[in-house]
Design a protein around this motif. Structure first.
Motif, PDB file in Angstrom:
ATOM      1  N   ILE A 131      -6.425  10.443  -2.014  1.00  0.00           N
ATOM      2  CA  ILE A 131      -6.233  10.320  -0.750  1.00  0.00           C
ATOM      3  C   ILE A 131      -5.840   8.818  -0.391  1.00  0.00           C
ATOM      4  CG2 ILE A 131      -7.641   9.919   1.453  1.00  0.00           C
ATOM      5  CD1 ILE A 131      -9.220  12.565   0.733  1.00  0.00           C
ATOM      6  N   ALA A 132      -6.382   7.826  -1.148  1.00  0.00           N
ATOM      7  CA  ALA A 132      -5.847   6.692  -0.733  1.00  0.00           C
ATOM      8  C   ALA A 132      -4.250   6.453  -1.360  1.00  0.00           C
ATOM      9  CB  ALA A 132      -6.780   5.460  -1.415  1.00  0.00           C
ATOM     10  N   ALA A 133      -4.134   7.155  -2.245  1.00  0.00           N
ATOM     11  CA  ALA A 133      -2.618   6.976  -2.787  1.00  0.00           C
ATOM     12  C   ALA A 133      -1.585   7.709  -2.057  1.00  0.00           C
ATOM     13  CB  ALA A 133      -2.617   7.437  -4.271  1.00  0.00           C
ATOM     14  N   GLY A 134      -2.001   8.725  -1.113  1.00  0.00           N
ATOM     15  CA  GLY A 134      -1.273   9.604  -0.279  1.00  0.00           C
ATOM     16  C   GLY A 134      -0.874  10.841  -1.028  1.00  0.00           C
ATOM     17  N   LYS A 135      -1.658  11.255  -2.154  1.00  0.00           N
ATOM     18  CA  LYS A 135      -1.433  12.319  -3.096  1.00  0.00           C
ATOM     19  C   LYS A 135      -2.055  13.629  -2.340  1.00  0.00           C
ATOM     20  CE  LYS A 135      -0.255  10.113  -7.139  1.00  0.00           C
ATOM     21  NZ  LYS A 135      -0.925   9.289  -8.060  1.00  0.00           N
ATOM     22  N   LEU A 136      -3.022  13.404  -1.420  1.00  0.00           N
ATOM     23  CA  LEU A 136      -4.011  14.352  -0.707  1.00  0.00           C
ATOM     24  C   LEU A 136      -3.781  13.920   0.624  1.00  0.00           C
ATOM     25  CD1 LEU A 136      -7.115  15.371  -2.506  1.00  0.00           C
ATOM     26  CD2 LEU A 136      -5.326  16.982  -2.194  1.00  0.00           C
ATOM     27  N   ASP A 137      -3.806  15.056   1.373  1.00  0.00           N
ATOM     28  CA  ASP A 137      -3.590  14.842   2.760  1.00  0.00           C
ATOM     29  C   ASP A 137      -5.014  14.519   3.524  1.00  0.00           C
ATOM     30  OD1 ASP A 137      -1.136  15.415   3.264  1.00  0.00           O
ATOM     31  OD2 ASP A 137      -1.241  17.410   3.907  1.00  0.00           O
ATOM     32  N   ALA A 138      -4.988  13.604   4.423  1.00  0.00           N
ATOM     33  CA  ALA A 138      -6.000  13.282   5.206  1.00  0.00           C
ATOM     34  C   ALA A 138      -5.722  12.667   6.614  1.00  0.00           C
ATOM     35  CB  ALA A 138      -6.941  11.977   4.420  1.00  0.00           C
ATOM     36  N   ASP A 139      -6.496  13.024   7.511  1.00  0.00           N
ATOM     37  CA  ASP A 139      -6.181  12.444   8.838  1.00  0.00           C
ATOM     38  C   ASP A 139      -6.719  10.926   8.811  1.00  0.00           C
ATOM     39  OD1 ASP A 139      -6.005  12.018  11.635  1.00  0.00           O
ATOM     40  OD2 ASP A 139      -7.396  13.510  12.102  1.00  0.00           O
ATOM     41  N   ILE A 140      -5.700   9.949   8.486  1.00  0.00           N
ATOM     42  CA  ILE A 140      -6.159   8.709   8.312  1.00  0.00           C
ATOM     43  C   ILE A 140      -5.829   7.797   9.858  1.00  0.00           C
ATOM     44  CG2 ILE A 140      -4.883   6.443   7.247  1.00  0.00           C
ATOM     45  CD1 ILE A 140      -4.119   8.268   4.946  1.00  0.00           C
ATOM     46  N   VAL A 141      -6.911   7.123   9.946  1.00  0.00           N
ATOM     47  CA  VAL A 141      -7.044   6.357  11.358  1.00  0.00           C
ATOM     48  C   VAL A 141      -6.916   5.089  11.024  1.00  0.00           C
ATOM     49  CG1 VAL A 141      -8.450   8.119  12.402  1.00  0.00           C
ATOM     50  CG2 VAL A 141      -9.711   6.206  11.106  1.00  0.00           C
ATOM     51  N   PHE A 142      -6.815   4.437  10.085  1.00  0.00           N
ATOM     52  CA  PHE A 142      -7.022   2.967   9.733  1.00  0.00           C
ATOM     53  C   PHE A 142      -6.678   2.893   8.317  1.00  0.00           C
ATOM     54  CE2 PHE A 142      -8.546  -0.981   8.472  1.00  0.00           C
ATOM     55  CZ  PHE A 142      -8.297  -1.894   9.442  1.00  0.00           C
ATOM     56  N   GLN A 143      -5.780   1.747   8.030  1.00  0.00           N
ATOM     57  CA  GLN A 143      -5.593   1.368   6.596  1.00  0.00           C
ATOM     58  C   GLN A 143      -5.032  -0.106   6.695  1.00  0.00           C
ATOM     59  OE1 GLN A 143      -2.761   3.719   4.180  1.00  0.00           O
ATOM     60  NE2 GLN A 143      -2.028   4.557   5.886  1.00  0.00           N
ATOM     61  N   ASN A 144      -5.308  -0.932   5.582  1.00  0.00           N
ATOM     62  CA  ASN A 144      -4.829  -2.224   5.217  1.00  0.00           C
ATOM     63  C   ASN A 144      -4.848  -2.304   3.661  1.00  0.00           C
ATOM     64  OD1 ASN A 144      -7.275  -2.881   4.413  1.00  0.00           O
ATOM     65  ND2 ASN A 144      -8.097  -3.880   6.513  1.00  0.00           N
ATOM     66  N   ASP A 145      -4.472  -3.417   3.249  1.00  0.00           N
ATOM     67  CA  ASP A 145      -4.236  -3.724   1.883  1.00  0.00           C
ATOM     68  C   ASP A 145      -5.618  -3.278   1.065  1.00  0.00           C
ATOM     69  OD1 ASP A 145      -1.887  -4.600   2.231  1.00  0.00           O
ATOM     70  OD2 ASP A 145      -2.339  -6.853   1.937  1.00  0.00           O
ATOM     71  N   ALA A 146      -6.647  -3.556   1.636  1.00  0.00           N
ATOM     72  CA  ALA A 146      -7.969  -3.177   0.959  1.00  0.00           C
ATOM     73  C   ALA A 146      -8.689  -1.888   1.020  1.00  0.00           C
ATOM     74  CB  ALA A 146      -8.990  -4.368   1.210  1.00  0.00           C
ATOM     75  N   PHE A 202     -16.684  -3.024   6.430  1.00  0.00           N
ATOM     76  CA  PHE A 202     -17.414  -3.208   7.556  1.00  0.00           C
ATOM     77  C   PHE A 202     -16.390  -3.448   8.558  1.00  0.00           C
ATOM     78  CE2 PHE A 202     -20.903  -2.920   4.810  1.00  0.00           C
ATOM     79  CZ  PHE A 202     -21.872  -2.302   5.613  1.00  0.00           C
ATOM     80  N   LEU A 203     -15.312  -4.443   8.329  1.00  0.00           N
ATOM     81  CA  LEU A 203     -14.469  -5.048   9.430  1.00  0.00           C
ATOM     82  C   LEU A 203     -13.553  -3.939   9.956  1.00  0.00           C
ATOM     83  CD1 LEU A 203     -13.473  -8.602   7.758  1.00  0.00           C
ATOM     84  CD2 LEU A 203     -14.934  -8.207   9.904  1.00  0.00           C
ATOM     85  N   ALA A 204     -13.171  -2.998   8.988  1.00  0.00           N
ATOM     86  CA  ALA A 204     -12.357  -1.842   9.218  1.00  0.00           C
ATOM     87  C   ALA A 204     -13.349  -0.948  10.403  1.00  0.00           C
ATOM     88  CB  ALA A 204     -12.079  -1.077   8.090  1.00  0.00           C
ATOM     89  N   ALA A 205     -14.526  -0.885  10.101  1.00  0.00           N
ATOM     90  CA  ALA A 205     -15.571  -0.149  10.920  1.00  0.00           C
ATOM     91  C   ALA A 205     -15.374  -0.746  12.263  1.00  0.00           C
ATOM     92  CB  ALA A 205     -16.864  -0.231  10.698  1.00  0.00           C
TER      93      ALA A 205
END
Ligand code: 5GP
Ligand code: ZN
Length: 116
Positions: free
Chosen positions: A11-26, A67-70
């Protein structure tokens, strides 16, 4: 560092679909497929770490990033003030079923305590 057979690495690599709500480098955050609350988001590090027991001191910034993402996701969902819960299960006895660490973030309804 990713594991080709790991669901959440995929999912993180974009190889599987997910409803992504936030992302950054980490981290990457996406809605749980079996939501237990109106807001139920899984926040994962891009780095593959199987369980809390496998973290080492160099991973401390990654844990902080979860936690900062949360905090950001709660703000965007409008639940910062009313309240929300973050929880991470470690190993089967605590309910862990995917062995790539993930912070559950739950909110949007009254949450009971203690959890089951
Ligand atoms: P655990 O039981 O390991 O603490 O949490 C794993 C979570 O991942 C569960 O809440 C489950 O519903 C969720 N999950 C499992 N497979 C998928 C999937 O393919 N996509 C998404 N979005 N969530 C998943
Ligand atoms: Zn992984």
């Amino acid at each position: 560092m990713t594991e080709p057979d790991c669901l959440f690495c995929r999912i993180a690599a974009g190889k599987l679909d997910a409803d992504i709500v936030f992302q950054n480098d980490a981290v990457v955050a996406f809605r749980d497929i079996n939501a237990q609350a109106p807001t139920h988001v899984l926040i994962i590090p891009r780095k593959h770490v199987a369980t809390i027991n496998d973290l080492d001191s160099a991973d401390a910034p990654i844990v902080g990033a979860l936690f900062l993402a949360a905090q950001d996701i709660a703000e965007a969902a409008g639940i910062s003030d009313v309240g929300y819960r973050v929880v991470m299960n470690c190993n089967e006895g605590a309910g862990q079923s995917v062995f790539h660490i993930h912070l559950h973030m739950l909110g949007g309804r009254k949450l009971g305590w203690p959890p089951g």
